[in-house]
Enzyme design. Sequence first.
Site, PDB file in Angstrom:
ATOM      1  N   ASN A 235       0.529  -1.279  -0.089  1.00  0.00           N
ATOM      2  CA  ASN A 235      -0.174  -0.010   0.079  1.00  0.00           C
ATOM      3  C   ASN A 235       0.692   1.388  -0.046  1.00  0.00           C
ATOM      4  O   ASN A 235       0.575   2.191  -0.711  1.00  0.00           O
ATOM      5  CB  ASN A 235      -1.069  -0.123   1.073  1.00  0.00           C
TER       6      ASN A 235
ATOM      7  N   GLU B 265       3.373  -5.471  12.218  1.00  0.00           N
ATOM      8  CA  GLU B 265       2.525  -4.242  12.103  1.00  0.00           C
ATOM      9  C   GLU B 265       1.422  -4.725  11.231  1.00  0.00           C
ATOM     10  O   GLU B 265       1.828  -5.115   9.964  1.00  0.00           O
ATOM     11  CB  GLU B 265       3.444  -3.055  11.593  1.00  0.00           C
TER      12      GLU B 265
ATOM     13  N   CYS C 272      -3.223   1.837   6.098  1.00  0.00           N
ATOM     14  CA  CYS C 272      -3.525   1.067   7.217  1.00  0.00           C
ATOM     15  C   CYS C 272      -4.195   2.032   8.396  1.00  0.00           C
ATOM     16  O   CYS C 272      -4.896   1.609   9.266  1.00  0.00           O
ATOM     17  CB  CYS C 272      -2.315   0.462   7.949  1.00  0.00           C
TER      18      CYS C 272
ATOM     19  N   GLU D 183       7.305   0.316  15.915  1.00  0.00           N
ATOM     20  CA  GLU D 183       8.335   0.994  15.232  1.00  0.00           C
ATOM     21  C   GLU D 183       8.558   2.363  15.252  1.00  0.00           C
ATOM     22  O   GLU D 183       7.735   3.027  16.385  1.00  0.00           O
ATOM     23  CB  GLU D 183       8.071   0.824  13.662  1.00  0.00           C
TER      24      GLU D 183
HETATM   25  P1  NAP Z   1      -0.018  -9.180   3.002  1.00  0.00           P
HETATM   26  O1  NAP Z   1      -0.875  -9.930   2.067  1.00  0.00           O
HETATM   27  O2  NAP Z   1       0.024  -9.830   4.548  1.00  0.00           O
HETATM   28  O3  NAP Z   1       1.478  -9.133   2.710  1.00  0.00           O
HETATM   29  C1  NAP Z   1       2.222  -8.459   3.239  1.00  0.00           C
HETATM   30  C2  NAP Z   1       3.853  -8.923   2.956  1.00  0.00           C
HETATM   31  O4  NAP Z   1       3.919 -10.102   3.363  1.00  0.00           O
HETATM   32  C3  NAP Z   1       3.901  -9.004   1.394  1.00  0.00           C
HETATM   33  O5  NAP Z   1       5.309  -8.801   1.145  1.00  0.00           O
HETATM   34  C4  NAP Z   1       3.632 -10.544   1.147  1.00  0.00           C
HETATM   35  O6  NAP Z   1       4.164 -11.138   0.152  1.00  0.00           O
HETATM   36  C5  NAP Z   1       4.300 -11.018   2.380  1.00  0.00           C
HETATM   37  N1  NAP Z   1       3.756 -12.714   2.701  1.00  0.00           N
HETATM   38  C6  NAP Z   1       2.599 -13.141   2.315  1.00  0.00           C
HETATM   39  N2  NAP Z   1       2.650 -14.367   2.680  1.00  0.00           N
HETATM   40  C7  NAP Z   1       3.800 -14.534   3.562  1.00  0.00           C
HETATM   41  C8  NAP Z   1       4.369 -15.695   4.272  1.00  0.00           C
HETATM   42  N3  NAP Z   1       3.388 -16.813   4.175  1.00  0.00           N
HETATM   43  N4  NAP Z   1       5.476 -15.455   5.054  1.00  0.00           N
HETATM   44  C9  NAP Z   1       6.152 -14.269   4.782  1.00  0.00           C
HETATM   45  N5  NAP Z   1       5.817 -13.318   4.092  1.00  0.00           N
HETATM   46  C10 NAP Z   1       4.512 -13.457   3.479  1.00  0.00           C
HETATM   47  O7  NAP Z   1      -0.433  -7.925   2.998  1.00  0.00           O
HETATM   48  P2  NAP Z   1      -0.949  -6.691   1.940  1.00  0.00           P
HETATM   49  O8  NAP Z   1      -2.130  -7.186   1.415  1.00  0.00           O
HETATM   50  O9  NAP Z   1       0.426  -6.784   1.111  1.00  0.00           O
HETATM   51  O10 NAP Z   1      -1.153  -5.472   2.759  1.00  0.00           O
HETATM   52  C11 NAP Z   1      -2.151  -5.058   3.348  1.00  0.00           C
HETATM   53  C12 NAP Z   1      -2.406  -5.264   4.725  1.00  0.00           C
HETATM   54  O11 NAP Z   1      -1.215  -4.774   5.358  1.00  0.00           O
HETATM   55  C13 NAP Z   1      -3.561  -4.605   5.321  1.00  0.00           C
HETATM   56  O12 NAP Z   1      -4.039  -5.627   6.469  1.00  0.00           O
HETATM   57  C14 NAP Z   1      -3.131  -3.489   6.318  1.00  0.00           C
HETATM   58  O13 NAP Z   1      -3.742  -2.887   7.058  1.00  0.00           O
HETATM   59  C15 NAP Z   1      -1.501  -3.893   6.506  1.00  0.00           C
HETATM   60  N6  NAP Z   1      -0.675  -2.824   6.856  1.00  0.00           N
HETATM   61  C16 NAP Z   1      -0.692  -2.644   8.174  1.00  0.00           C
HETATM   62  C17 NAP Z   1       0.425  -1.414   8.425  1.00  0.00           C
HETATM   63  C18 NAP Z   1       0.913  -1.069   9.876  1.00  0.00           C
HETATM   64  O14 NAP Z   1       1.705  -0.552  10.078  1.00  0.00           O
HETATM   65  N7  NAP Z   1       0.183  -1.663  10.957  1.00  0.00           N
HETATM   66  C19 NAP Z   1       0.850  -0.621   7.378  1.00  0.00           C
HETATM   67  C20 NAP Z   1       0.352  -1.001   6.049  1.00  0.00           C
HETATM   68  C21 NAP Z   1      -0.431  -2.054   5.704  1.00  0.00           C
HETATM   69  P3  NAP Z   1       2.998 -10.874  -1.458  1.00  0.00           P
HETATM   70  O15 NAP Z   1       2.953  -9.735  -1.699  1.00  0.00           O
HETATM   71  O16 NAP Z   1       3.857 -11.715  -2.337  1.00  0.00           O
HETATM   72  O17 NAP Z   1       1.924 -11.697  -0.928  1.00  0.00           O
END
Ligand code: NAP
Length: 484
Positions: free
Chosen positions: A152, A250, A284, A463
């Site tokens: 994002n 996070e 997020c 963080e």
């Molecule tokens: P995601 O699907 O959980 O993916 C995040 C990262 O993890 C990506 O690089 C993903 O790779 C990788 N990943 C997926 N499966 C994994 C595994 N089994 N082992 C290790 N890494 C793995 O999240 P997203 O859809 O990219 O992002 C949206 C989410 O992030 C939302 O829920 C949002 O709220 C959250 N977010 C939180 C914050 C915060 O600071 N709290 C900030 C921004 C976003 P791939 O892309 O190849 O699947």
Amino acid sequence: MNIITIKNYINGTLVMPTSGQYLDVYNPATGAVYAKAPDSDAHDVQLATEAAQQAFPVWSKMSAEKRSKLLLKIADGITANFEKLALAESIDNGKPLSLARTVDIPRSASNFYFYATAVMHHASESHFMEEGAINYTLRRPIGVVGCISPWNLPLYLFTWKIAPALAAGNCVVAKPSEITPMTAYLLSEICIEAGLPPGVLNIVHGLGGKVGQAITEHPSIPVISFTGGTSTGAHIASTAAPKFKKLSLELGGKNPAIIFADCNYETMLKTVARSSFSNQGQICLCGSRIFVERPLYEQFKADFVAEVNKLTVGDPLNEASNLGAVVSEAHLKKVLSYIELAKEEGGMILTGGKRIQVEGICKNGWFVQPTVIEGLPFDCRTNQEEIFGPVVSIMPFDTEEEVLRYANSTQYGLASSLWTENLSRANRMAEEIKTGIVWVNCWMLRDLRTPFGGMKNSGVGREGGWEAFRFFTEPKNVCVKYGT
Ligand code: NAP
């Protein structure tokens, strides 16, 4: 069209994945493939880890001043490539170019400037004992750390992890989201240009299930800093915990915006429109549950819908677009399915609710109207689950106790915003609300020195500022007795 081929950055050089396989990278605004990213696997992670292990003894013992200078060069490199990076981020993610220019890229440079200078001022604690002894806390870098980030805010969140990890003296194996790999690739070019020693930072592109999993499992990577969804975070925790890895998670959010009738109305209205729909609601920290004190509810509803109707959805490269495309076709479907769910749950769509077809080159892009829903109970699925798109729900409330119960009712606890001119109430609420970040009369006002992170299922650890430094170092208590 010329398809760009992204490479891994391992041991200081740009290399193909060992498998020779690539993944398609889409431009969300056109729906077309415009680049290929390495479909790396555990073997590439192994090479990256070995390079990082080799670089660690020199990097970790380098003087803070020298390390700082190298990191400042990377920050300067981001600044020098500002326009190129902003354009790349917009094309890769679908976000308005104006947002990449004002938020993503300046902040990515700031992350490096901030930690490159912080390391020059780092001091650790000491504790004097009357028995004639002094304890000091020796904080040393840990080794090779894994940094995994989402799509994002691609470069912004990638650098938010990498910069403190490197500044603290660790070497890094990092994986950006495979959906938005471009600016991480451009960062590797900047690091080469800056003269970062080989192996200090390694960027391995690919799928979470392959590359992310391999990083999480690797026995020589004892620290994982992850930002992403709550279910991925739970999976990572279940893999890393039995190996006793240090974890920073996070995760997702379902943030409340709480509006009292005594707020500064004009500022609130403009800011809540931004906190709802910035980056197509894919931050997020966006507020997706908007609670409005009943005497203000009808006025707010009318003015908010009018404000939202002024927002332009369109080509992210067009200066006039306030919202661009959502990041992927799968995400588009997810967002639309939640709008359908909201209707099934009895919600009324006040504005938006549909996919948009933008004229011209963006006609196949993944655009959604900014959507405002009312009439939903606070505990229905639409109001409890993270949609992570341009969809908000508005609800009236009567008392502080009631709205606190609503606000605290989800599994998440990332951020909240409060709108009131009553200082006592603001502080009272800030204490009671279960979120890691509380904004009073503002949103996304970020001071990088402050702890950043969520409570409950929004994450573990913080963080930012010295929190990140502490996370990326191993504290050792040294007790020196000098008396008899
Ligand atoms: P995601 O699907 O959980 O993916 C995040 C990262 O993890 C990506 O690089 C993903 O790779 C990788 N990943 C997926 N499966 C994994 C595994 N089994 N082992 C290790 N890494 C793995 O999240 P997203 O859809 O990219 O992002 C949206 C989410 O992030 C939302 O829920 C949002 O709220 C959250 N977010 C939180 C914050 C915060 O600071 N709290 C900030 C921004 C976003 P791939 O892309 O190849 O699947």
